[in-house]
Design a protein around this motif. Structure first.
Motif, PDB file in Angstrom:
ATOM      1  N   ALA A 109       0.859  -1.187   0.000  1.00 43.76           N
ATOM      2  CA  ALA A 109       0.000   0.000   0.000  1.00 43.76           C
ATOM      3  C   ALA A 109       0.892   1.233   0.000  1.00 43.76           C
ATOM      4  O   ALA A 109       1.944   1.249   0.668  1.00 43.76           O
ATOM      5  N   GLY A 110       0.509   2.258  -0.722  1.00 46.60           N
ATOM      6  CA  GLY A 110       1.343   3.442  -0.864  1.00 46.60           C
ATOM      7  C   GLY A 110       1.528   4.206   0.434  1.00 46.60           C
ATOM      8  O   GLY A 110       2.661   4.546   0.820  1.00 46.60           O
ATOM      9  N   GLY A 111       0.421   4.477   1.127  1.00 43.25           N
ATOM     10  CA  GLY A 111       0.453   5.319   2.329  1.00 43.25           C
ATOM     11  C   GLY A 111       1.478   4.904   3.363  1.00 43.25           C
ATOM     12  O   GLY A 111       2.356   5.697   3.726  1.00 43.25           O
ATOM     13  N   PRO A 112       1.415   3.654   3.850  1.00 43.51           N
ATOM     14  CA  PRO A 112       2.398   3.212   4.853  1.00 43.51           C
ATOM     15  C   PRO A 112       3.832   3.367   4.362  1.00 43.51           C
ATOM     16  O   PRO A 112       4.734   3.661   5.143  1.00 43.51           O
ATOM     17  N   GLY A 113       4.055   3.193   3.056  1.00 44.78           N
ATOM     18  CA  GLY A 113       5.397   3.369   2.481  1.00 44.78           C
ATOM     19  C   GLY A 113       5.865   4.805   2.663  1.00 44.78           C
ATOM     20  O   GLY A 113       7.022   5.058   3.034  1.00 44.78           O
ATOM     21  N   VAL A 114       4.935   5.759   2.433  1.00 39.21           N
ATOM     22  CA  VAL A 114       5.279   7.173   2.573  1.00 39.21           C
ATOM     23  C   VAL A 114       5.587   7.504   4.040  1.00 39.21           C
ATOM     24  O   VAL A 114       6.588   8.154   4.369  1.00 39.21           O
ATOM     25  N   LEU A 115       4.696   7.028   4.938  1.00 37.08           N
ATOM     26  CA  LEU A 115       4.895   7.272   6.376  1.00 37.08           C
ATOM     27  C   LEU A 115       6.251   6.751   6.831  1.00 37.08           C
ATOM     28  O   LEU A 115       7.001   7.424   7.542  1.00 37.08           O
ATOM     29  N   ALA A 116       6.571   5.528   6.402  1.00 32.69           N
ATOM     30  CA  ALA A 116       7.841   4.920   6.791  1.00 32.69           C
ATOM     31  C   ALA A 116       9.015   5.734   6.253  1.00 32.69           C
ATOM     32  O   ALA A 116      10.020   5.938   6.944  1.00 32.69           O
ATOM     33  N   THR A 117       8.883   6.210   5.010  1.00 36.78           N
ATOM     34  CA  THR A 117       9.952   7.020   4.409  1.00 36.78           C
ATOM     35  C   THR A 117      10.180   8.296   5.224  1.00 36.78           C
ATOM     36  O   THR A 117      11.315   8.651   5.564  1.00 36.78           O
ATOM     37  N   ASP A 118       9.063   8.975   5.556  1.00 38.71           N
ATOM     38  CA  ASP A 118       9.167  10.204   6.355  1.00 38.71           C
ATOM     39  C   ASP A 118       9.918   9.947   7.657  1.00 38.71           C
ATOM     40  O   ASP A 118      10.843  10.663   8.026  1.00 38.71           O
ATOM     41  N   HIS A 119       9.485   8.915   8.340  1.00 35.12           N
ATOM     42  CA  HIS A 119      10.075   8.619   9.651  1.00 35.12           C
ATOM     43  C   HIS A 119      11.555   8.271   9.505  1.00 35.12           C
ATOM     44  O   HIS A 119      12.397   8.702  10.305  1.00 35.12           O
ATOM     45  N   LEU A 120      11.862   7.498   8.469  1.00 35.41           N
ATOM     46  CA  LEU A 120      13.246   7.093   8.231  1.00 35.41           C
ATOM     47  C   LEU A 120      14.138   8.321   8.034  1.00 35.41           C
ATOM     48  O   LEU A 120      15.210   8.437   8.663  1.00 35.41           O
ATOM     49  N   VAL A 121      13.703   9.224   7.164  1.00 33.65           N
ATOM     50  CA  VAL A 121      14.508  10.406   6.845  1.00 33.65           C
ATOM     51  C   VAL A 121      14.654  11.295   8.087  1.00 33.65           C
ATOM     52  O   VAL A 121      15.730  11.791   8.392  1.00 33.65           O
ATOM     53  N   GLU A 122      13.570  11.413   8.831  1.00 37.66           N
ATOM     54  CA  GLU A 122      13.582  12.204  10.060  1.00 37.66           C
ATOM     55  C   GLU A 122      14.635  11.673  11.046  1.00 37.66           C
ATOM     56  O   GLU A 122      15.294  12.437  11.740  1.00 37.66           O
ATOM     57  N   GLN A 123      14.791  10.347  11.102  1.00 36.94           N
ATOM     58  CA  GLN A 123      15.744   9.732  12.032  1.00 36.94           C
ATOM     59  C   GLN A 123      17.156   9.690  11.451  1.00 36.94           C
ATOM     60  O   GLN A 123      18.060   9.122  12.068  1.00 36.94           O
ATOM     61  N   GLY A 124      17.337  10.269  10.268  1.00 34.91           N
ATOM     62  CA  GLY A 124      18.675  10.291   9.685  1.00 34.91           C
ATOM     63  C   GLY A 124      18.963   9.141   8.744  1.00 34.91           C
ATOM     64  O   GLY A 124      20.111   8.951   8.325  1.00 34.91           O
ATOM     65  N   GLY A 125      17.957   8.359   8.390  1.00 35.54           N
ATOM     66  CA  GLY A 125      18.160   7.269   7.438  1.00 35.54           C
ATOM     67  C   GLY A 125      17.992   7.742   6.005  1.00 35.54           C
ATOM     68  O   GLY A 125      17.739   8.917   5.736  1.00 35.54           O
ATOM     69  N   GLU A 126      18.191   6.836   5.057  1.00 31.66           N
ATOM     70  CA  GLU A 126      18.046   7.169   3.641  1.00 31.66           C
ATOM     71  C   GLU A 126      17.244   6.098   2.928  1.00 31.66           C
ATOM     72  O   GLU A 126      17.304   4.927   3.277  1.00 31.66           O
ATOM     73  N   ILE A 127      16.547   6.521   1.886  1.00 28.00           N
ATOM     74  CA  ILE A 127      15.862   5.561   1.026  1.00 28.00           C
ATOM     75  C   ILE A 127      16.886   5.065   0.001  1.00 28.00           C
ATOM     76  O   ILE A 127      17.538   5.869  -0.671  1.00 28.00           O
ATOM     77  N   ALA A 128      17.084   3.758  -0.069  1.00 29.67           N
ATOM     78  CA  ALA A 128      18.077   3.192  -1.000  1.00 29.67           C
ATOM     79  C   ALA A 128      17.679   3.457  -2.450  1.00 29.67           C
ATOM     80  O   ALA A 128      16.492   3.427  -2.793  1.00 29.67           O
ATOM     81  N   THR A 129      18.682   3.726  -3.268  1.00 34.11           N
ATOM     82  CA  THR A 129      18.440   3.808  -4.713  1.00 34.11           C
ATOM     83  C   THR A 129      18.646   2.413  -5.293  1.00 34.11           C
ATOM     84  O   THR A 129      19.714   1.807  -5.101  1.00 34.11           O
ATOM     85  N   LEU A 130      17.631   1.893  -5.964  1.00 37.35           N
ATOM     86  CA  LEU A 130      17.711   0.515  -6.443  1.00 37.35           C
ATOM     87  C   LEU A 130      18.614   0.420  -7.679  1.00 37.35           C
ATOM     88  O   LEU A 130      18.613   1.315  -8.526  1.00 37.35           O
ATOM     89  N   SER A 131      19.375  -0.649  -7.769  1.00 38.26           N
ATOM     90  CA  SER A 131      20.288  -0.837  -8.902  1.00 38.26           C
ATOM     91  C   SER A 131      19.513  -1.205 -10.174  1.00 38.26           C
ATOM     92  O   SER A 131      18.332  -1.581 -10.100  1.00 38.26           O
ATOM     93  N   GLU A 132      20.198  -1.136 -11.318  1.00 36.51           N
ATOM     94  CA  GLU A 132      19.550  -1.500 -12.582  1.00 36.51           C
ATOM     95  C   GLU A 132      19.075  -2.963 -12.574  1.00 36.51           C
ATOM     96  O   GLU A 132      17.983  -3.281 -13.026  1.00 36.51           O
ATOM     97  N   GLN A 133      19.929  -3.849 -12.028  1.00 39.32           N
ATOM     98  CA  GLN A 133      19.530  -5.255 -11.965  1.00 39.32           C
ATOM     99  C   GLN A 133      18.252  -5.429 -11.133  1.00 39.32           C
ATOM    100  O   GLN A 133      17.366  -6.198 -11.493  1.00 39.32           O
ATOM    101  N   THR A 134      18.214  -4.734  -9.994  1.00 44.16           N
ATOM    102  CA  THR A 134      17.034  -4.861  -9.130  1.00 44.16           C
ATOM    103  C   THR A 134      15.787  -4.365  -9.857  1.00 44.16           C
ATOM    104  O   THR A 134      14.737  -5.036  -9.835  1.00 44.16           O
ATOM    105  N   MET A 135      15.929  -3.185 -10.519  1.00 40.24           N
ATOM    106  CA  MET A 135      14.791  -2.635 -11.247  1.00 40.24           C
ATOM    107  C   MET A 135      14.325  -3.625 -12.333  1.00 40.24           C
ATOM    108  O   MET A 135      13.121  -3.868 -12.501  1.00 40.24           O
ATOM    109  N   ALA A 136      15.312  -4.231 -13.030  1.00 40.30           N
ATOM    110  CA  ALA A 136      14.972  -5.173 -14.106  1.00 40.30           C
ATOM    111  C   ALA A 136      14.221  -6.374 -13.529  1.00 40.30           C
ATOM    112  O   ALA A 136      13.199  -6.817 -14.069  1.00 40.30           O
TER     113      ALA A 136
END
Lengths: 382, 382
Positions: free
Chosen positions: B306-333
């Motif tokens: 679900a989109g919403g919980p993903g956004v909430l988790a992202t907000d909280h992560l960034v607030e605590q000093g974490g980062e959202i990983a950038t997915l590699s080309e292989q992962t995207m494929a």
């Protein structure tokens, strides 16, 4: 001869105590330490300084204490020398757990003879070899490698089979049956049935003796010990080896009663021993003894809500040597007042098919007040 | 300074060991003996020859053994002399369970000063007084009077509250959370937080340190110890006394950090300490540490249905000093191949509301293979 130091030790040494969980030498220490026994337990092990988290000693002498009871659980070949050492340091009682004597033929028997001679020379009494040890719940002493502690009670139990000990122990804890002493007697190289009957017969905390017997050595001593006590304390025996094969095994033991099972029957009867034929009966007898006082006489009152079962019970009672109590005038009067007119007007007391708990209660109470009634059987058919 | 003899003793004396079930002196012996500890435990009691079924000694000297660790559980007035005796016989470490020092005002403080001076003179390290003791599950050593044994694990736990120790212990056993060391630190007359952080920081069997703190003495030493280790091993602190009243109590202790709670916040942050605010958070942190490896970086992948919980988790992560990983080309494929066309096409990875376990599994596997992902959060909304 006095077995007091065996059963009331202040200090106990476990020779062959071990740190290996699952070993006999470990179970002995686990059962003795921290279970409420007020004395002192010393592990003896010449390889380890510490057993079960406590100080171990290479030799008995190193404890610098007087040892009342030594429990030996080392290979049979080491035992004769250890018993000699026990004698030298003044040990009073021995429990030899180790197997490998009678089962090992001539060499084993020679070792055992030497052990018994040594014990005798130093005045030590000896339980075993090839036994589980014993339990005396009243002082929370578990000098066995059984997997649990027996509950306290008034039954002295003696078993010639270690496996049966464990089974009875499990059952007894579940059924809340307690024991004054619980003894695995093993090969009876020294202490035998007759010694224990003498000892438990005189023990004020024992009111019955239950025995699982496989073979009977010293038959005459057994008979005389049993005869002396069976009148005051019931002695119940399950004698194994009824089959022809069993009888042959019994015959091959010197000093055994003849392999004829009828001889046992007759002898037990003469000594006043109650013989049971199955383990279930032994269990039932033990439970009955544990749950209620022993009747003073053989006169039974029967309260029933159906005639048939009352008759069957009467037949069985008379067959076993019991008697139907004659009810007193007061009892009859009470029953005539409290019961419907159609009651049986004699013992067995048929309180009729529609009897409720009040009517049963009334009849039971009247019987309990009757000095001519020694015991009471209540039958309830649905 | 070395705490090894405290935490790795071969021989332990319990001064004030007792036969009274329910007493501290009984619980200590019960926890130490027969629980798998391989050393030797000596009960010391000048009144009884035997404690818990084993030999007790009136004085340390009478054991005729070198004592590594002495645990003292006698009335406070007797402790100074006992500590002197410990020093004389060469004891290396002390745990003083007894209370009645700081709580007793001037006289108590004077006794404590004397105890610390004596310990120092003989080179003994001291935990306590007024503590529960400690547990080191890897060697099955329970040198505490807690009601159970902790499970083995990688968390070192230090608590200034005995009651909290008991609560955490109960919880941890139920939740299968294990500890390398479990220490009730008491009044910290000698060994303090900084000593333990130094010691556990260098201990290969500890991979995180969890602390329940009420007051902080030796703030500077604490900060420097924490700074040295927080990068390699997470240090999680629950600091009690956030209220004004709590702050006042903290202020009254010489050497404490200022009673301003923000100062703690800032200091902990600088030292790399993770501060939590509730016991629940402390428990959660401990459990997380126990259940999984520590991530190597701060880049998180999120798999959600679900989109919403993903956004909430992202907000909280960034607030605590974490980062959202950038997915590699292989992962995207891999995700483009395995997921339906409507998936989010970025991190958080929305696998859509109708995702089944296979689709989740596919997405998780792709993330786990991606070297740009340090951690993974999986969200499942019903």
């Amino acid at each position: 001869m006095n077995l007091d130091k065996l059963f009331n030790p202040q200090t106990i040494a476990v020779i062959g105590a071990s740190n290996s969980e699952g070993s006999v030498g470990y179970a002995l220490i686990r059962n003795l330490v921290g279970s409420g026994f007020k004395g002192t337990v010393y592990p003896i092990n010449f390889k380890h300084k510490s057993i079960y988290g406590i100080r171990a000693y290479p030799k008995l002498r190193d404890t610098r204490d007087e040892i009342d009871l030594a429990i030996i659980a080392t290979p049979s070949a080491t035992v004769p020398e250890l018993v000699e050492e026990c004698g030298q340091v003044g040990v009073k009682g021995l429990v030899i757990i180790s197997a490998g004597f009678k089962e090992q033929g001539e060499a084993g028997n020679a070792m055992l003879d030497q052990i018994v001679a040594t014990a005798k020379r130093y005045g030590m009494r000896l339980i075993g070899p090839n036994c589980l040890g014993f339990i005396k719940p009243s002082i929370r002493l578990n000098a066995s490698f059984a997997n649990k502690m027996a509950l306290p009670g008034k039954i002295a139990f003696i078993s010639q089979s270690g496996a049966l000990c464990t089974a009875i122990l499990d059952w007894s804890v579940e059924q809340h049956v307690g024991f004054s002493h619980f003894v695995s007697i093993g090969s009876m190289a020294d202490v035998g049935f007759h010694d224990l009957i003498d000892y438990f017969g005189a023990d004020p905390n024992t009111n019955s003796i239950v025995i699982y017997m496989e073979s009977l050595t010293h038959a005459r001593k057994f008979m005389s010990a049993a005869r002396a006590f069976a009148r005051n304390k019931p002695i119940i025996v399950l004698k194994a080896g009824k089959s022809t094969a069993g009888a042959k095994v019994a015959l091959s033991h010197t000093g055994s009663l003849a392999g004829n099972d009828h001889a046992f029957d007759a002898a037990f009867k003469r000594a006043g021993i109650i013989r049971v034929n199955t383990i279930t009966e032994l269990f039932n007898a033990a439970q009955t003894l544990a749950m209620q006082a022993r009747p003073q006489g053989k006169r039974l009152a029967i309260v029933t809500n159906a005639g048939g079962p009352g008759v069957l019970a009467t037949d069985h009672l008379v067959e076993q040597g019991g008697e139907i109590a004659t009810l007193s005038e007061q009892t009859m009067a009470a029953l005539n007042t409290g019961l419907p007119p159609m009651w049986s007007h004699s013992n067995p007391i048929d309180v009729l098919g529609d009897a409720d708990e009040e009517r049963y209660g009334m009849a039971v109470e009247a019987c309990l007040k009757d000095p001519g009634v020694d015991g009471l059987l209540v039958i309830l058919t649905p």
